[in-house]
Design an enzyme around this catalytic site. Structure first.
Site, PDB file in Angstrom:
ATOM      1  N   LYS A  80       0.913  -1.223  -0.058  1.00 47.20           N
ATOM      2  CA  LYS A  80       0.052  -0.133  -0.161  1.00 47.20           C
ATOM      3  C   LYS A  80       0.919   1.229  -0.220  1.00 47.20           C
ATOM      4  O   LYS A  80       1.907   1.185   0.583  1.00 47.20           O
ATOM      5  CB  LYS A  80      -0.916  -0.048   1.357  1.00 47.20           C
ATOM      6  N   GLY A 177     -23.851   4.791  -2.203  1.00 42.24           N
ATOM      7  CA  GLY A 177     -22.779   5.316  -3.181  1.00 42.24           C
ATOM      8  C   GLY A 177     -23.024   4.745  -4.501  1.00 42.24           C
ATOM      9  O   GLY A 177     -22.883   3.911  -4.646  1.00 42.24           O
ATOM     10  N   GLY A 179     -21.163   5.917  -7.092  1.00 45.37           N
ATOM     11  CA  GLY A 179     -20.226   6.481  -7.974  1.00 45.37           C
ATOM     12  C   GLY A 179     -19.558   5.198  -9.123  1.00 45.37           C
ATOM     13  O   GLY A 179     -20.458   4.586  -9.572  1.00 45.37           O
ATOM     14  N   VAL A 181     -18.226   2.029  -8.978  1.00 48.78           N
ATOM     15  CA  VAL A 181     -18.934   0.749  -8.677  1.00 48.78           C
ATOM     16  C   VAL A 181     -20.385   0.612  -8.422  1.00 48.78           C
ATOM     17  O   VAL A 181     -20.827  -0.082  -9.066  1.00 48.78           O
ATOM     18  CB  VAL A 181     -17.901  -0.007  -7.524  1.00 48.78           C
TER      19      VAL A 181
HETATM   20  P1  NAI Z   1     -16.298   6.090  -6.201  1.00 48.05           P
HETATM   21  O1  NAI Z   1     -15.474   7.504  -5.582  1.00 48.05           O
HETATM   22  O2  NAI Z   1     -16.436   6.364  -7.626  1.00 48.05           O
HETATM   23  O3  NAI Z   1     -17.733   6.568  -5.687  1.00 48.05           O
HETATM   24  C1  NAI Z   1     -18.130   6.647  -4.324  1.00 48.05           C
HETATM   25  C2  NAI Z   1     -19.317   7.583  -4.254  1.00 48.05           C
HETATM   26  O4  NAI Z   1     -19.914   7.302  -2.868  1.00 48.05           O
HETATM   27  C3  NAI Z   1     -19.230   8.962  -4.728  1.00 48.05           C
HETATM   28  O5  NAI Z   1     -20.483   9.072  -5.751  1.00 48.05           O
HETATM   29  C4  NAI Z   1     -19.604   9.788  -3.510  1.00 48.05           C
HETATM   30  O6  NAI Z   1     -20.382  10.994  -3.718  1.00 48.05           O
HETATM   31  C5  NAI Z   1     -20.490   8.620  -2.534  1.00 48.05           C
HETATM   32  N1  NAI Z   1     -20.618   8.686  -1.256  1.00 48.05           N
HETATM   33  C6  NAI Z   1     -19.409   9.100  -0.228  1.00 48.05           C
HETATM   34  N2  NAI Z   1     -20.011   8.995   0.909  1.00 48.05           N
HETATM   35  C7  NAI Z   1     -21.242   8.537   1.065  1.00 48.05           C
HETATM   36  C8  NAI Z   1     -22.188   8.613   1.962  1.00 48.05           C
HETATM   37  N3  NAI Z   1     -21.927   8.548   3.235  1.00 48.05           N
HETATM   38  N4  NAI Z   1     -23.472   8.093   1.682  1.00 48.05           N
HETATM   39  C9  NAI Z   1     -23.711   7.878   0.081  1.00 48.05           C
HETATM   40  N5  NAI Z   1     -22.796   8.136  -0.836  1.00 48.05           N
HETATM   41  C10 NAI Z   1     -21.644   8.409  -0.376  1.00 48.05           C
HETATM   42  O7  NAI Z   1     -15.634   5.028  -5.474  1.00 48.05           O
HETATM   43  P2  NAI Z   1     -15.762   3.756  -6.266  1.00 48.05           P
HETATM   44  O8  NAI Z   1     -14.440   3.424  -7.237  1.00 48.05           O
HETATM   45  O9  NAI Z   1     -16.899   3.467  -6.679  1.00 48.05           O
HETATM   46  O10 NAI Z   1     -15.645   2.740  -4.995  1.00 48.05           O
HETATM   47  C11 NAI Z   1     -16.460   2.635  -3.970  1.00 48.05           C
HETATM   48  C12 NAI Z   1     -15.999   1.908  -2.906  1.00 48.05           C
HETATM   49  O11 NAI Z   1     -15.459   0.680  -3.234  1.00 48.05           O
HETATM   50  C13 NAI Z   1     -14.720   2.783  -2.258  1.00 48.05           C
HETATM   51  O12 NAI Z   1     -14.886   2.610  -0.915  1.00 48.05           O
HETATM   52  C14 NAI Z   1     -13.653   2.045  -2.823  1.00 48.05           C
HETATM   53  O13 NAI Z   1     -12.525   2.023  -1.924  1.00 48.05           O
HETATM   54  C15 NAI Z   1     -14.056   0.372  -2.855  1.00 48.05           C
HETATM   55  N6  NAI Z   1     -13.403  -0.266  -3.877  1.00 48.05           N
HETATM   56  C16 NAI Z   1     -13.323   0.131  -5.123  1.00 48.05           C
HETATM   57  C17 NAI Z   1     -13.019  -0.873  -6.107  1.00 48.05           C
HETATM   58  C18 NAI Z   1     -12.761  -0.217  -7.660  1.00 48.05           C
HETATM   59  O14 NAI Z   1     -12.449  -1.087  -8.264  1.00 48.05           O
HETATM   60  N7  NAI Z   1     -13.178   0.980  -7.778  1.00 48.05           N
HETATM   61  C19 NAI Z   1     -11.828  -1.802  -5.668  1.00 48.05           C
HETATM   62  C20 NAI Z   1     -12.226  -2.528  -4.293  1.00 48.05           C
HETATM   63  C21 NAI Z   1     -12.861  -1.547  -3.409  1.00 48.05           C
END
Ligand code: NAI
Length: 348
Positions: A80, A177, A179, A181
């Site tokens: 990390k 969330g 985002g 994923v």
């Molecule tokens: P992202 O940043 O694209 O999406 C996260 C979304 O969550 C954003 O739209 C944000 O506004 C929203 N958000 C933040 N706090 C919130 C809350 N309290 N209530 C509702 N929505 C909230 O991140 P991504 O890439 O979609 O990843 C999502 C999660 O999965 C993260 O925790 C990431 O560490 C984890 N993850 C992602 C992977 C990947 O391939 N992108 C792989 C493994 C884990």
């Protein structure tokens, strides 16, 4: 904070303190274990309260990556990078400096995306090293799609584990969330006929995804206690702790976010309450699988094959947890650490 004691206790190989005079970059690289193969891990750029807190986060996250690799039976280990998000840092130069550092490690560590490190930062990084995720067409691609498919197939396995069979049209899933994923997961669920409720603190994003997918939107303060079959945390970690645990109104918790449980004991408490918690480090490994296979074997494993792999892993962990009447997180961690022990001491 006694760094060497912490390293000895958890078997860390190396912790590197980073400082680059030119850009102002400061942070840590932790390599937990390379017994199975090179370490893989994302670069987290975040505002921490202290450098000790940042270092602890780096250790914890790299340790968890080893568990993830072991459970997925990947020829890789945990690493990390944590960077202190401080004023005055020239980030283009900082990521380039980090790239040179990673390159100098000669392939012992591969760096990828994480909170605070997206396409632009990765582009600066790959200008300097071969050992990082290329965000362009030369890279592994579709990482979020692999994670979303893994979560979907893991969720499917969890519901089948509980009910024996699965009819998506009778299932309600709350996605926290929307985002990269979360949106893809919601789309996949809608296509299967599930009732999907989505939430995001970014109200513009929430509105856009609700309109695009025709799902129901939910205020982010309502997510925890909204009645559903599956709660899918796809935002930040730390969702389930002493104060939130009893408010849950779901049968299953299964999502992409890392470290959903504030502590492992919260997994035990969910187990006692009869809520099936699918360990994050089992269900969210789709992107890691895609990245390691790409870097180490030079091929892009298909999204559906990765989904199948994650579904099988989830099924195995849940079956073992049922057999032992134990929380799946404990069982998964024990399994990962047992495999690591066998790798480190093959004679035992
Ligand atoms: P992202 O940043 O694209 O999406 C996260 C979304 O969550 C954003 O739209 C944000 O506004 C929203 N958000 C933040 N706090 C919130 C809350 N309290 N209530 C509702 N929505 C909230 O991140 P991504 O890439 O979609 O990843 C999502 C999660 O999965 C993260 O925790 C990431 O560490 C984890 N993850 C992602 C992977 C990947 O391939 N992108 C792989 C493994 C884990």
């Amino acid at each position: 904070m006694h760094l060497l004691d912490a390293m000895t206790r958890e078997g860390f190989e190396e912790v590197i303190a980073l400082h680059d005079r030119g850009s102002g970059l400061r942070g840590w690289i932790a390599i937990h274990d390379t017994s199975a193969g090179p370490a893989f891990g994302g670069i987290r750029r975040f505002t921490y309260r202290s450098e000790a807190e940042a270092m602890m986060d780096c250790l914890r996250l790299s340790r968890a990556m080893t568990d993830k690799c072991q459970l997925a039976r990947l020829p890789a280990g945990g690493g990390k990078v944590v960077l202190l998000d401080e004023p005055g840092v020239d980030w283009d130069r900082a990521y380039a400096a980090l790239g040179r550092k990673v390159e100098a490690m000669g392939g012992r560590f591969y760096a990828g995306p994480d909170v605070g490190t997206g396409q632009q930062e990765l582009a600066s990084l790959v200008g300097e090293t071969r050992f990082a995720t290329d965000p362009g067409p030369k890279g592994p691609g579709e990482l979020e799609g692999c994670t979303a498919e893994g979560v979907f197939r893991g969720m499917e396995a969890a519901l089948q584990h509980l009910d024996g069979k699965l009819d998506w049209s009778t299932q309600k899933v709350v996605v926290q969330g929307l985002g990269a994923v979360g949106r893809m997961l919601a789309k996949r669920l809608v296509e299967q006929g599930a009732q999907v409720v989505g939430s995001d603190v970014d109200t513009d994003r929430l509105e856009a995804v609700v309109a695009e997918l025709g799902i129901e939107g939910l205020d982010s303060t309502e997510v925890l206690h909204h009645p559903c079959d599956v709660l899918a945390p796809c935002a930040m970690g730390g969702l389930i702790h002493d104060l939130t645990l009893e408010r849950l109104n779901t049968r299953v918790v299964a999502g992409a976010a890392n470290n959903v449980l504030a502590r492992t004991l919260h997994g035990d408490r969910l187990h006692d309450l009869g809520v099936l918690y699918v360990p994050d480090f089992v269900i969210n490994s789709g992107a890691l699988i895609r990245g390691t296979v790409f870097h180490l074997e030079g091929r892009r494993e298909s999204v559906s094959a990765i989904g199948t792999r994650v579904g099988t892993m989830v099924r195995e962990v849940l079956e073992e947890a049922s057999r032992l009447d134990a929380a799946p997180t404990r069982v998964a961690r024990r399994l990962a650490r047992q495999r690591l022990k066998e790798l480190r001491d093959p004679a035992e």
